[in-house]
Design a protein around this motif. Structure first.
Motif, PDB file in Angstrom:
ATOM      1  N   ARG A   1      -0.272  11.076 -23.733  1.00 23.30           N
ATOM      2  CA  ARG A   1       0.533  12.071 -24.642  1.00 23.30           C
ATOM      3  C   ARG A   1       1.753  11.280 -24.687  1.00 23.30           C
ATOM      4  O   ARG A   1       2.434  11.346 -25.854  1.00 23.30           O
ATOM      5  CB  ARG A   1       0.595  13.284 -23.844  1.00 23.30           C
ATOM      6  CG  ARG A   1      -0.750  14.042 -24.388  1.00 23.30           C
ATOM      7  CD  ARG A   1      -0.350  15.770 -23.788  1.00 23.30           C
ATOM      8  NE  ARG A   1      -1.272  16.673 -23.619  1.00 23.30           N
ATOM      9  CZ  ARG A   1      -1.856  16.856 -22.414  1.00 23.30           C
ATOM     10  NH1 ARG A   1      -1.239  16.515 -21.287  1.00 23.30           N
ATOM     11  NH2 ARG A   1      -2.669  17.661 -22.115  1.00 23.30           N
ATOM     12  N   ALA A   2       2.284  11.001 -23.799  1.00 23.32           N
ATOM     13  CA  ALA A   2       4.046  10.513 -23.650  1.00 23.32           C
ATOM     14  C   ALA A   2       3.865   8.956 -24.298  1.00 23.32           C
ATOM     15  O   ALA A   2       5.095   9.166 -25.166  1.00 23.32           O
ATOM     16  CB  ALA A   2       4.155  10.006 -21.867  1.00 23.32           C
TER      17      ALA A   2
ATOM     18  N   GLY B   1       3.665   9.983 -28.086  1.00 22.80           N
ATOM     19  CA  GLY B   1       4.870  10.619 -28.645  1.00 22.80           C
ATOM     20  C   GLY B   1       6.160   9.594 -28.645  1.00 22.80           C
ATOM     21  O   GLY B   1       6.925   9.614 -29.648  1.00 22.80           O
ATOM     22  N   TYR B   2       6.180   8.801 -27.749  1.00 27.55           N
ATOM     23  CA  TYR B   2       7.284   7.713 -27.724  1.00 27.55           C
ATOM     24  C   TYR B   2       6.972   7.046 -28.914  1.00 27.55           C
ATOM     25  O   TYR B   2       8.023   6.589 -29.828  1.00 27.55           O
ATOM     26  CB  TYR B   2       7.352   7.060 -26.357  1.00 27.55           C
ATOM     27  CG  TYR B   2       8.463   6.036 -26.478  1.00 27.55           C
ATOM     28  CD1 TYR B   2       9.515   6.440 -25.609  1.00 27.55           C
ATOM     29  CD2 TYR B   2       8.678   4.963 -26.792  1.00 27.55           C
ATOM     30  CE1 TYR B   2      10.701   5.910 -25.611  1.00 27.55           C
ATOM     31  CE2 TYR B   2       9.510   3.901 -26.798  1.00 27.55           C
ATOM     32  CZ  TYR B   2      10.739   4.562 -26.155  1.00 27.55           C
ATOM     33  OH  TYR B   2      11.927   3.696 -26.117  1.00 27.55           O
TER      34      TYR B   2
ATOM     35  N   LEU C   1       1.621  21.528 -20.017  1.00 23.87           N
ATOM     36  CA  LEU C   1       2.499  20.723 -20.764  1.00 23.87           C
ATOM     37  C   LEU C   1       3.484  20.828 -20.841  1.00 23.87           C
ATOM     38  O   LEU C   1       4.711  19.929 -20.798  1.00 23.87           O
ATOM     39  CB  LEU C   1       1.875  20.877 -22.377  1.00 23.87           C
ATOM     40  CG  LEU C   1       0.915  19.999 -23.130  1.00 23.87           C
ATOM     41  CD1 LEU C   1       0.646  20.476 -24.402  1.00 23.87           C
ATOM     42  CD2 LEU C   1       1.457  18.622 -22.814  1.00 23.87           C
ATOM     43  N   ALA C   2       4.368  22.076 -20.715  1.00 27.66           N
ATOM     44  CA  ALA C   2       5.618  22.418 -20.422  1.00 27.66           C
ATOM     45  C   ALA C   2       6.234  22.008 -19.196  1.00 27.66           C
ATOM     46  O   ALA C   2       7.359  21.321 -19.119  1.00 27.66           O
ATOM     47  CB  ALA C   2       5.879  23.858 -20.422  1.00 27.66           C
TER      48      ALA C   2
ATOM     49  N   GLN D   1       4.927  19.083 -17.651  1.00 24.25           N
ATOM     50  CA  GLN D   1       5.197  17.703 -17.822  1.00 24.25           C
ATOM     51  C   GLN D   1       6.277  17.521 -18.308  1.00 24.25           C
ATOM     52  O   GLN D   1       6.997  16.571 -18.159  1.00 24.25           O
ATOM     53  CB  GLN D   1       3.674  17.178 -18.488  1.00 24.25           C
ATOM     54  CG  GLN D   1       2.519  17.379 -17.753  1.00 24.25           C
ATOM     55  CD  GLN D   1       1.214  17.149 -18.126  1.00 24.25           C
ATOM     56  OE1 GLN D   1       1.439  16.533 -19.349  1.00 24.25           O
ATOM     57  NE2 GLN D   1       0.063  17.425 -17.511  1.00 24.25           N
ATOM     58  N   HIS D   2       6.571  17.937 -19.472  1.00 24.60           N
ATOM     59  CA  HIS D   2       7.658  17.518 -20.592  1.00 24.60           C
ATOM     60  C   HIS D   2       9.124  17.827 -19.837  1.00 24.60           C
ATOM     61  O   HIS D   2      10.039  17.039 -19.923  1.00 24.60           O
ATOM     62  CB  HIS D   2       7.853  18.400 -21.623  1.00 24.60           C
ATOM     63  CG  HIS D   2       6.784  18.090 -22.665  1.00 24.60           C
ATOM     64  ND1 HIS D   2       6.298  19.028 -23.658  1.00 24.60           N
ATOM     65  CD2 HIS D   2       5.977  16.856 -22.785  1.00 24.60           C
ATOM     66  CE1 HIS D   2       5.251  18.592 -24.221  1.00 24.60           C
ATOM     67  NE2 HIS D   2       5.046  17.222 -23.821  1.00 24.60           N
TER      68      HIS D   2
ATOM     69  N   LEU E   1       9.371  14.732 -17.224  1.00 23.16           N
ATOM     70  CA  LEU E   1       9.854  13.696 -17.913  1.00 23.16           C
ATOM     71  C   LEU E   1      11.205  13.508 -18.843  1.00 23.16           C
ATOM     72  O   LEU E   1      11.567  12.329 -19.291  1.00 23.16           O
ATOM     73  CB  LEU E   1       8.656  13.316 -19.062  1.00 23.16           C
ATOM     74  CG  LEU E   1       7.290  13.083 -18.216  1.00 23.16           C
ATOM     75  CD1 LEU E   1       6.259  12.889 -19.300  1.00 23.16           C
ATOM     76  CD2 LEU E   1       7.318  11.951 -17.201  1.00 23.16           C
ATOM     77  N   ALA E   2      11.777  14.800 -18.910  1.00 25.76           N
ATOM     78  CA  ALA E   2      13.093  14.793 -19.837  1.00 25.76           C
ATOM     79  C   ALA E   2      14.147  14.689 -18.673  1.00 25.76           C
ATOM     80  O   ALA E   2      14.090  14.438 -17.604  1.00 25.76           O
ATOM     81  CB  ALA E   2      13.175  16.284 -20.279  1.00 25.76           C
TER      82      ALA E   2
END
Length: 379
Positions: free
Chosen positions: A66-67, A70-71, A255-256, A258-259, A262-263
């Motif tokens: 996913r990451a 997204g990047y 997901l929230a 994980q985000h 990573l933020a």
């Protein structure tokens, strides 16, 4: 393509393209921080031999898939599902214009069993191949067989950070290229727990030391979800001059969640990220200056008593320890605190899953394929 020229891999990309134009296989060695995961697939889009076909890139873990998607999508100024998409178990974001599809490893096995030729695919990229998951080995063996028998024009690119790349190159009969990494000096110290002392107490001491001796975030490597929860309880209420945020990071996180891990940290706040070995590679955790390494990981092992594979907590190998330490040197000079004695010897590399897990599912896949006589890296 909007390639980031500030990443070490950028200087090597012309040679990667030239090599794949001349020979259909390549081994690329690039340490963590080089930018291989997100920059190589974007660079391949411009290759004439691709002829508008898709690129499949395998990531060992869902959160990394996913990451990465997204990047890359953000780098193109798009949303996921346009030029770049992903497909993982029970979830996919791809569309009719998707050219780069990031997959978790087991998905490729299903795709090749359903349609070995895959005429719409021009390249398959195996990222983080050094993790040696069973599905990664199976996917690579099937892809090699497809290339030999059906698709000599199919390009195969194996990317690794810590494997024996000479052995990989011999296996693939392929050239190999090596990229520099992006790392600052890292100081490594060992803080083994005193005999009989709880490991959580030593983790708390190590985190306090890391916060006192550095100015950024702290990444703590733990074996699994249970150990993360125990460490989080042990660290609650820890005293620090700045606001402190404790964040778990594991594959079962929402997901929230994980985000959030990573933020970047909010201004004036420092973070302690408690992670499993999924944070070793493919993921960028901004602001990490210090690493606290428990030296443990939870991995699948075959249990002869039950006949099944179960998760077992083991001591990590040296290549894994090196990758974890590299996380501390991404943005500034870093600190690594290892919670085992300096005299303790580690195995040099991790054992491939294909040598230590139950293989009945693999046997069924090979029966569907029609043969087990495949070009295995480890038979």
């Amino acid at each position: 393509m909007p390639i980031r020229d500030d990443l070490p891999i950028a200087a090597l990309l012309p040679r990667v393209l030239d090599s794949l134009a001349q020979t259909p296989r390549l081994v690329l060695e690039a340490p963590p921080g080089a930018g291989k995961t997100t920059q190589v697939p974007l660079a391949l889009l411009a290759a004439p031999w691709l002829q508008g076909r898709r690129i499949l890139m395998l990531e060992p873990r869902r959160i990394a898939a996913r990451a990465a998607a997204g990047y890359m999508a953000a780098q193109l100024g798009e949303t996921v599902g346009q030029t770049v998409g992903y497909r993982i178990r029970f979830e996919q974001r791809v569309g009719p214009t998707t050219r780069i599809e990031v997959l978790t490893e087991g998905i490729l096995t299903r795709l090749l069993l359903d349609d070995p030729e895959r005429a719409d695919v021009g390249a398959i990229v195996f990222d983080e191949f050094h993790e040696r998951h069973l599905h990664g080995d199976v996917g690579a063996a099937l892809a090699l067989e497809v290339q030999h028998a059906l698709r000599p024009d199919l390009r195969l690119l194996v990317m690794s950070a810590t494997l024996d790349d000479a052995r990989l190159a011999r296996w693939l009969d392929a050239p190999r290229l090596a990229s520099a990494g992006r790392a600052y000096p890292v100081r490594i110290a060992h803080l083994p727990a005193p005999p009989g002392a709880p490991v959580t107490l030593q983790i708390r001491r190590a985190v306090q030391q890391a916060l006192a001796q550095t100015s950024g975030d702290v990444l703590v490597f733990l074996a699994g979800r249970r150990e993360i929860a125990q460490a989080q309880r042990a660290l609650e209420g820890i005293e620090h001059a700045q606001p402190l945020e404790l964040l778990p990071l594991h594959g079962e996180l929402s997901l929230a969640g994980q985000h959030a891990a990573l933020a970047p940290a909010a201004p004036g706040t420092r973070r302690v990220v408690l992670a499993t070995n999924l944070a070793e590679s493919s993921l960028t955790l901004p602001g990490v200056i210090a690493v606290v390494d428990s030296g443990e990981a939870r991995v699948p092992r075959f249990d002869p008593n039950s006949g099944f594979t179960r998760l077992q907590t083991v001591r990590i190998a040296q290549d894994s320890a090196a990758q974890r330490a590299g996380r501390a040197g991404r943005v500034a000079p870093g600190l690594v605190l290892r919670l085992w004695p300096e005299s303790q010897r580690l195995e040099s590399t991790r054992t491939p899953e294909i040598l230590q897990v139950e293989l009945s599912a693999l046997a069924l896949d090979l029966a569907a394929w029609g043969s087990s006589d495949l070009p295995w890296l480890d038979a």
